[in-house]
Design a protein around this motif. Structure first.
Motif, PDB file in Angstrom:
ATOM      1  N   ARG A 267       0.821  -1.222   0.000  1.00 19.16           N
ATOM      2  CA  ARG A 267       0.000   0.000   0.000  1.00 19.16           C
ATOM      3  C   ARG A 267       0.850   1.266   0.000  1.00 19.16           C
ATOM      4  O   ARG A 267       0.323   2.376  -0.066  1.00 19.16           O
ATOM      5  CB  ARG A 267      -0.946  -0.018   1.200  1.00 19.16           C
ATOM      6  CG  ARG A 267      -1.992  -1.124   1.117  1.00 19.16           C
ATOM      7  CD  ARG A 267      -2.994  -1.040   2.240  1.00 19.16           C
ATOM      8  NE  ARG A 267      -2.463  -1.509   3.501  1.00 19.16           N
ATOM      9  CZ  ARG A 267      -2.416  -2.785   3.870  1.00 19.16           C
ATOM     10  NH1 ARG A 267      -2.837  -3.731   3.035  1.00 19.16           N
ATOM     11  NH2 ARG A 267      -1.938  -3.141   5.043  1.00 19.16           N
ATOM     12  N   PHE A 268       2.165   1.079   0.068  1.00 19.18           N
ATOM     13  CA  PHE A 268       3.108   2.194   0.002  1.00 19.18           C
ATOM     14  C   PHE A 268       4.370   1.709  -0.707  1.00 19.18           C
ATOM     15  O   PHE A 268       4.627   0.508  -0.783  1.00 19.18           O
ATOM     16  CB  PHE A 268       3.491   2.691   1.406  1.00 19.18           C
ATOM     17  CG  PHE A 268       2.326   3.090   2.265  1.00 19.18           C
ATOM     18  CD1 PHE A 268       1.835   4.383   2.226  1.00 19.18           C
ATOM     19  CD2 PHE A 268       1.727   2.174   3.106  1.00 19.18           C
ATOM     20  CE1 PHE A 268       0.760   4.748   3.011  1.00 19.18           C
ATOM     21  CE2 PHE A 268       0.651   2.526   3.897  1.00 19.18           C
ATOM     22  CZ  PHE A 268       0.163   3.829   3.850  1.00 19.18           C
ATOM     23  N   LEU A 269       5.128   2.653  -1.236  1.00 23.77           N
ATOM     24  CA  LEU A 269       6.485   2.368  -1.681  1.00 23.77           C
ATOM     25  C   LEU A 269       7.436   3.011  -0.692  1.00 23.77           C
ATOM     26  O   LEU A 269       7.257   4.181  -0.337  1.00 23.77           O
ATOM     27  CB  LEU A 269       6.748   2.928  -3.083  1.00 23.77           C
ATOM     28  CG  LEU A 269       6.318   2.115  -4.301  1.00 23.77           C
ATOM     29  CD1 LEU A 269       6.756   2.828  -5.577  1.00 23.77           C
ATOM     30  CD2 LEU A 269       6.887   0.710  -4.275  1.00 23.77           C
ATOM     31  N   ILE A 270       8.420   2.265  -0.236  1.00 19.94           N
ATOM     32  CA  ILE A 270       9.409   2.858   0.647  1.00 19.94           C
ATOM     33  C   ILE A 270      10.617   3.285  -0.178  1.00 19.94           C
ATOM     34  O   ILE A 270      10.705   3.001  -1.381  1.00 19.94           O
ATOM     35  CB  ILE A 270       9.815   1.898   1.780  1.00 19.94           C
ATOM     36  CG1 ILE A 270      10.513   0.647   1.227  1.00 19.94           C
ATOM     37  CG2 ILE A 270       8.592   1.513   2.596  1.00 19.94           C
ATOM     38  CD1 ILE A 270      11.040  -0.278   2.318  1.00 19.94           C
ATOM     39  N   SER A 271      11.535   3.967   0.443  1.00 14.27           N
ATOM     40  CA  SER A 271      12.673   4.564  -0.256  1.00 14.27           C
ATOM     41  C   SER A 271      13.498   3.503  -0.982  1.00 14.27           C
ATOM     42  O   SER A 271      13.740   2.421  -0.452  1.00 14.27           O
ATOM     43  CB  SER A 271      13.554   5.306   0.753  1.00 14.27           C
ATOM     44  OG  SER A 271      14.687   5.851   0.127  1.00 14.27           O
ATOM     45  N   PHE A 272      13.916   3.835  -2.199  1.00 10.09           N
ATOM     46  CA  PHE A 272      14.708   2.911  -3.012  1.00 10.09           C
ATOM     47  C   PHE A 272      16.186   3.009  -2.657  1.00 10.09           C
ATOM     48  O   PHE A 272      16.735   4.100  -2.478  1.00 10.09           O
ATOM     49  CB  PHE A 272      14.543   3.233  -4.503  1.00 10.09           C
ATOM     50  CG  PHE A 272      13.282   2.684  -5.115  1.00 10.09           C
ATOM     51  CD1 PHE A 272      12.281   2.139  -4.329  1.00 10.09           C
ATOM     52  CD2 PHE A 272      13.082   2.737  -6.489  1.00 10.09           C
ATOM     53  CE1 PHE A 272      11.116   1.642  -4.890  1.00 10.09           C
ATOM     54  CE2 PHE A 272      11.929   2.234  -7.067  1.00 10.09           C
ATOM     55  CZ  PHE A 272      10.943   1.690  -6.261  1.00 10.09           C
ATOM     56  N   GLN A 273      16.826   1.863  -2.548  1.00 14.25           N
ATOM     57  CA  GLN A 273      18.276   1.826  -2.534  1.00 14.25           C
ATOM     58  C   GLN A 273      18.779   2.016  -3.961  1.00 14.25           C
ATOM     59  O   GLN A 273      18.064   1.745  -4.924  1.00 14.25           O
ATOM     60  CB  GLN A 273      18.762   0.510  -1.936  1.00 14.25           C
ATOM     61  CG  GLN A 273      18.285   0.290  -0.499  1.00 14.25           C
ATOM     62  CD  GLN A 273      18.670  -1.055   0.062  1.00 14.25           C
ATOM     63  OE1 GLN A 273      19.624  -1.684  -0.382  1.00 14.25           O
ATOM     64  NE2 GLN A 273      17.916  -1.513   1.049  1.00 14.25           N
ATOM     65  N   HIS A 274      20.016   2.457  -4.114  1.00 15.25           N
ATOM     66  CA  HIS A 274      20.489   2.938  -5.415  1.00 15.25           C
ATOM     67  C   HIS A 274      21.326   1.933  -6.198  1.00 15.25           C
ATOM     68  O   HIS A 274      21.828   2.262  -7.264  1.00 15.25           O
ATOM     69  CB  HIS A 274      21.298   4.225  -5.218  1.00 15.25           C
ATOM     70  CG  HIS A 274      20.481   5.369  -4.725  1.00 15.25           C
ATOM     71  ND1 HIS A 274      21.031   6.529  -4.212  1.00 15.25           N
ATOM     72  CD2 HIS A 274      19.129   5.531  -4.652  1.00 15.25           C
ATOM     73  CE1 HIS A 274      20.056   7.346  -3.853  1.00 15.25           C
ATOM     74  NE2 HIS A 274      18.900   6.765  -4.106  1.00 15.25           N
ATOM     75  N   GLY A 275      21.460   0.709  -5.668  1.00 21.20           N
ATOM     76  CA  GLY A 275      22.319  -0.262  -6.337  1.00 21.20           C
ATOM     77  C   GLY A 275      21.920  -0.570  -7.767  1.00 21.20           C
ATOM     78  O   GLY A 275      22.776  -0.811  -8.621  1.00 21.20           O
ATOM     79  N   ALA A 276      20.620  -0.544  -8.065  1.00 22.63           N
ATOM     80  CA  ALA A 276      20.157  -0.846  -9.420  1.00 22.63           C
ATOM     81  C   ALA A 276      20.387   0.314 -10.372  1.00 22.63           C
ATOM     82  O   ALA A 276      20.368   0.116 -11.607  1.00 22.63           O
ATOM     83  CB  ALA A 276      18.664  -1.197  -9.399  1.00 22.63           C
ATOM     84  N   PHE A 277      20.620   1.512  -9.835  1.00 21.02           N
ATOM     85  CA  PHE A 277      20.644   2.710 -10.662  1.00 21.02           C
ATOM     86  C   PHE A 277      22.038   3.306 -10.837  1.00 21.02           C
ATOM     87  O   PHE A 277      22.265   4.084 -11.754  1.00 21.02           O
ATOM     88  CB  PHE A 277      19.692   3.745 -10.061  1.00 21.02           C
ATOM     89  CG  PHE A 277      18.332   3.195  -9.752  1.00 21.02           C
ATOM     90  CD1 PHE A 277      17.397   3.016 -10.760  1.00 21.02           C
ATOM     91  CD2 PHE A 277      17.995   2.802  -8.461  1.00 21.02           C
ATOM     92  CE1 PHE A 277      16.148   2.490 -10.484  1.00 21.02           C
ATOM     93  CE2 PHE A 277      16.754   2.273  -8.177  1.00 21.02           C
ATOM     94  CZ  PHE A 277      15.821   2.110  -9.188  1.00 21.02           C
ATOM     95  N   ILE A 278      22.956   2.944  -9.959  1.00 20.85           N
ATOM     96  CA  ILE A 278      24.315   3.460 -10.068  1.00 20.85           C
ATOM     97  C   ILE A 278      25.001   3.042 -11.365  1.00 20.85           C
ATOM     98  O   ILE A 278      25.690   3.859 -11.989  1.00 20.85           O
ATOM     99  CB  ILE A 278      25.143   3.033  -8.837  1.00 20.85           C
ATOM    100  CG1 ILE A 278      24.613   3.726  -7.580  1.00 20.85           C
ATOM    101  CG2 ILE A 278      26.630   3.361  -9.031  1.00 20.85           C
ATOM    102  CD1 ILE A 278      25.280   3.277  -6.294  1.00 20.85           C
ATOM    103  N   PRO A 279      24.830   1.790 -11.844  1.00 22.94           N
ATOM    104  CA  PRO A 279      25.504   1.407 -13.099  1.00 22.94           C
ATOM    105  C   PRO A 279      25.085   2.248 -14.299  1.00 22.94           C
ATOM    106  O   PRO A 279      25.829   2.342 -15.279  1.00 22.94           O
ATOM    107  CB  PRO A 279      25.103  -0.063 -13.275  1.00 22.94           C
ATOM    108  CG  PRO A 279      24.838  -0.547 -11.900  1.00 22.94           C
ATOM    109  CD  PRO A 279      24.211   0.609 -11.199  1.00 22.94           C
ATOM    110  N   GLY A 280      23.894   2.849 -14.278  1.00 22.46           N
ATOM    111  CA  GLY A 280      23.485   3.740 -15.362  1.00 22.46           C
ATOM    112  C   GLY A 280      22.901   3.056 -16.574  1.00 22.46           C
ATOM    113  O   GLY A 280      22.844   3.657 -17.654  1.00 22.46           O
ATOM    114  N   TYR A 281      22.406   1.826 -16.419  1.00 20.44           N
ATOM    115  CA  TYR A 281      21.756   1.132 -17.529  1.00 20.44           C
ATOM    116  C   TYR A 281      20.242   1.333 -17.452  1.00 20.44           C
ATOM    117  O   TYR A 281      19.698   1.514 -16.357  1.00 20.44           O
ATOM    118  CB  TYR A 281      22.068  -0.367 -17.488  1.00 20.44           C
ATOM    119  CG  TYR A 281      23.486  -0.709 -17.857  1.00 20.44           C
ATOM    120  CD1 TYR A 281      23.862  -0.852 -19.194  1.00 20.44           C
ATOM    121  CD2 TYR A 281      24.464  -0.882 -16.886  1.00 20.44           C
ATOM    122  CE1 TYR A 281      25.170  -1.161 -19.549  1.00 20.44           C
ATOM    123  CE2 TYR A 281      25.771  -1.182 -17.219  1.00 20.44           C
ATOM    124  CZ  TYR A 281      26.115  -1.317 -18.557  1.00 20.44           C
ATOM    125  OH  TYR A 281      27.407  -1.618 -18.903  1.00 20.44           O
TER     126      TYR A 281
END
Length: 517
Positions: A267-281
């Protein structure tokens, strides 16, 4: 006994002396605290158990005081909404009716696990890259081994069937691996990893502790899992590098991550960790929903066995999976991780029609520790760790350390600590100075504080440059020039002189908050 010197940035309780505050009081700031935060019309509600006794000893720090506590948030992203064992006459009747079916489902579950494990064991047999555990830098799984893993994937679908997921509604489709090598999904139950194993057979990022789980450890090794210790910066950095390496090579399967880092109630989204986004793909977000009428399928404050039992005794469990359009990283490289994660979070929140929040995995740890300590409502202790970390730079480990001090102050059923319990914990008495110490946290003058107020007050104080300078000066005076260590006795002596507090063990009870943990 000696302890290492406290760095200026380490958390500390705001215990300062009247003598420090008296000199700046002439500038007209000493009484600002009382008039800025409440007016005299509050009357009896603002009366303290102690006499005020003079100016504000904290005014020299800053005009910027800790923000008012907003009280317990109505949002609890971790709570399962199903009664523990109840649910009314219909629920009990359904459970009794489906008990024979549950036994058949349990048998199917066990058989599927056995077949899948056997096929996985054969597929991994003799593969050099998984001797013991997957090797960092290893190559992709050979084609014939991947084909053999189809047996395990079919077994995974049978496991879902045994849990009552007879059909699963899907919307959209997975993007080509070349277009989006990374897939991210919200995480509600243990069901999503099983589904994605069957659907995509991806590489996943998992805690190192999962490697030792029976059956599960073997199967996730076949997925060429990327292990990570979320509390180790070196391990997190190595995991990001491995994600980047595998995402860059089309011979590897997609990389699947659950950026929330833990399960929520959906029912909510909590804060995302950045491991999936750091590589930049580019990443493809996937949202999973569990529409339910009589049963909340989220893995929140409910044990695994209870959740499995409820699934086995349900006629059918509904599940929807929607593949969203690919999200591309921002063009400005410096903004990649933060803005990329935010863009993806907002896209998923819109699709789910839910609110993104500043809660994080750290809040689930805080809540679990409070429940373990016997507190009735663990959600009262959550602090929105993503916000606290972003604003004040407080780590989860530091927050957990402060939580231990707070729990030792005997909070009530609402998660609040009264002034008397605060003073008793630190060996203080009902003096004007001790009242001012407490009111640094208790801005509402309610004579009680929440854990959020305690944490934010300590963190806010740490950010004040004059306070950091005072800490540096004090510890420079105390430290041993040869070992750079400070004894508890030395620190107690300094506190007695500067704070005019009682001597002996009552002062020493304050010392834990002055040492780095």
């Amino acid at each position: 006994m000696a302890s290492t010197c406290l760095a200026p940035a380490s958390l500390s309780t705001p215990l300062l002396s009247d003598s420090i505050a008296r000199a700046p009081a002439a500038n007209g700031h000493a009484t600002n605290h009382r008039h800025h935060h409440h007016d005299d019309s509050d009357g009896a509600a603002a009366v303290s158990v102690c006499d005020d006794g003079g100016g504000d000893p904290f005014a020299f720090l800053s005009e910027d005081r800790p923000p008012r506590d907003r009280g317990p948030s109505p949002a609890d992203p971790f709570r399962n909404g199903t009664p523990a064992w109840g649910g009314g006459v219909y629920a009990w009747s359904r459970t009794l009716l489906l008990l024979p079916v549950a036994l058949v489902r349990l048998a199917l579950f066990g058989l599927s696990i056995a077949i899948g494990y056997a096929a996985t064991w054969v597929a991994l047999r003799g593969w050099a890259d998984t001797h013991g555990r997957p090797r960092v830098g290893g190559g992709p799984m050979p084609a014939w081994r991947r084909r053999l893993m189809w047996i395990t994937r079919i077994s995974a679908r049978c496991i879902l069937f045994s849990f009552g997921y007879h059909w699963i509604r899907k919307k959209g489709r997975p993007a080509r691996r070349e277009l989006a090598p990374i897939v991210v999904s919200n995480h509600i139950s243990y069901i999503e990893p099983i589904f994605f194993f069957y659907e995509l057979f991806p590489t996943i990022v998992s805690s190192e502790s999962h490697d030792a789980l029976p059956f599960v450890g073997t199967i996730i090794r076949a997925m060429q899992v990327i292990y990570v210790d979320r509390f180790s910066p070196a391990s997190r950095k190595a995991a990001v590098n491995e994600i980047k390496r595998k995402a860059a090579c089309n011979s590897f399967p997609r990389v699947l991550l659950f950026p929330e880092g833990t399960t929520t109630n959906g029912r909510f989204l909590i804060s995302f960790q950045h491991g999936a986004f750091i590589p930049g793909y580019p990443v493809q977000p996937v949202v999973v929903r569990y529409p339910h009428v009589h049963f909340d399928q989220s893995w929140g404050n409910i044990s695994l066995l209870k959740l499995m039992f409820k699934m086995f005794t349900q006629f059918h469990n509904f599940m929807e999976v929607e593949y969203l359009p690919v999200v591309y990283p921002p063009e400005i490289k410096q903004e990649n991780a933060l803005h990329f994660a935010e863009d993806t979070s907002y896209a998923m929140a819109r699709a789910l029609n839910v609110l993104p929040t500043s809660y994080s995995y750290g809040d689930s740890m805080i809540m679990a520790r409070a429940i373990e300590a016997g507190k009735v409502n663990g959600s009262n202790y959550m602090v929105e760790m993503a916000w606290v970390k972003d604003i004040y730079g407080v780590s989860t480990a530091e927050a957990m350390d402060l939580l231990e001090h707070f729990l030792a102050m005997n909070p009530d059923n609402d998660g609040r600590v009264k002034a008397q319990d605060f003073w008793a914990h630190f060996g203080l008495d009902c003096s004007p100075l001790c009242k001012k110490i407490f009111h640094y946290f208790d801005l509402g003058i309610k004579e009680s504080i929440t854990f959020r107020q305690f944490l934010v007050g300590c963190a806010h104080l740490r950010k004040q440059p004059l306070f950091q300078g005072a800490c540096e000066t004090a510890f420079e005076k105390c430290r041993d020039p040869e070992t750079s260590e400070i004894s508890r006795a030395q620190l107690a002596d300094v506190l007695r002189l500067s704070m005019l507090l009682p001597s002996g063990d009552r002062v020493k009870s304050l010392l834990p908050l002055y040492y780095s943990k």
